[in-house]
Motif scaffolding. Structure first.
Motif, mmCIF file in Angstrom:
data_model
loop_
_atom_site.group_PDB
_atom_site.id
_atom_site.type_symbol
_atom_site.label_atom_id
_atom_site.label_comp_id
_atom_site.label_asym_id
_atom_site.label_seq_id
_atom_site.Cartn_x
_atom_site.Cartn_y
_atom_site.Cartn_z
ATOM 1 N N UNK A 30 47.444 18.119 -64.711
ATOM 2 C CA UNK A 30 47.101 17.050 -65.659
ATOM 3 C C UNK A 30 45.629 16.668 -65.542
ATOM 4 N N UNK A 31 44.801 17.617 -65.111
ATOM 5 C CA UNK A 31 43.374 17.346 -64.925
ATOM 6 C C UNK A 31 42.695 16.850 -66.189
ATOM 7 N N UNK A 32 43.111 17.376 -67.347
ATOM 8 C CA UNK A 32 42.470 16.976 -68.603
ATOM 9 C C UNK A 32 42.687 15.500 -68.927
ATOM 10 N N UNK A 33 43.644 14.858 -68.271
ATOM 11 C CA UNK A 33 43.916 13.439 -68.498
ATOM 12 C C UNK A 33 43.101 12.529 -67.577
ATOM 13 N N UNK A 34 42.435 13.104 -66.578
ATOM 14 C CA UNK A 34 41.693 12.325 -65.596
ATOM 15 C C UNK A 34 40.255 12.078 -66.027
ATOM 16 N N UNK A 35 39.677 11.007 -65.527
ATOM 17 C CA UNK A 35 38.244 10.756 -65.696
ATOM 18 C C UNK A 35 37.531 11.797 -64.826
ATOM 19 N N UNK A 39 37.166 10.057 -58.347
ATOM 20 C CA UNK A 39 37.617 10.813 -57.183
ATOM 21 C C UNK A 39 39.132 10.992 -57.251
ATOM 22 N N UNK A 40 39.567 12.202 -57.054
ATOM 23 C CA UNK A 40 40.981 12.555 -57.103
ATOM 24 C C UNK A 40 41.617 12.376 -55.724
ATOM 25 N N UNK A 44 40.420 14.956 -53.148
ATOM 26 C CA UNK A 44 39.433 14.099 -52.471
ATOM 27 C C UNK A 44 38.024 14.203 -53.041
ATOM 28 N N UNK A 45 37.927 14.608 -54.313
ATOM 29 C CA UNK A 45 36.639 14.625 -54.999
ATOM 30 C C UNK A 45 36.904 14.592 -56.496
#
Length: 71
Positions: A30-35, A39-40, A44-45
């Protein structure tokens, strides 16, 4: 199941929560939904920081990228 890494574009077997064998990013699905600058918690980045590291020839852990062609 084959999937493409959101960070480096490497295609390999695996899916969510599997580590990319090229850049070591843990695929979340779901990376495309993240800012991209946030930091994830799993990796951890931020996505942008990870992409900068790959562009500089490093994995997300700061090691040199493997000598292989990206698929």
């Amino acid at each position: 199941m084959r999937s493409k890494c959101y960070i480096c574009g490497y295609e390999s077997e695996g899916g969510c929560l599997d580590e990319c064998p090229n850049c070591d990013w843990v695929r979340m699905g779901f990376e495309e939904e993240l800012d991209p600058d946030e930091r994830d918690e799993i990796n951890l980045m931020s996505i942008n920081h990870a992409k900068e590291m790959v562009a500089a020839g490093m994995t997300v852990h700061g090691k040199p990228l493997p000598k292989q062609k990206l698929k």
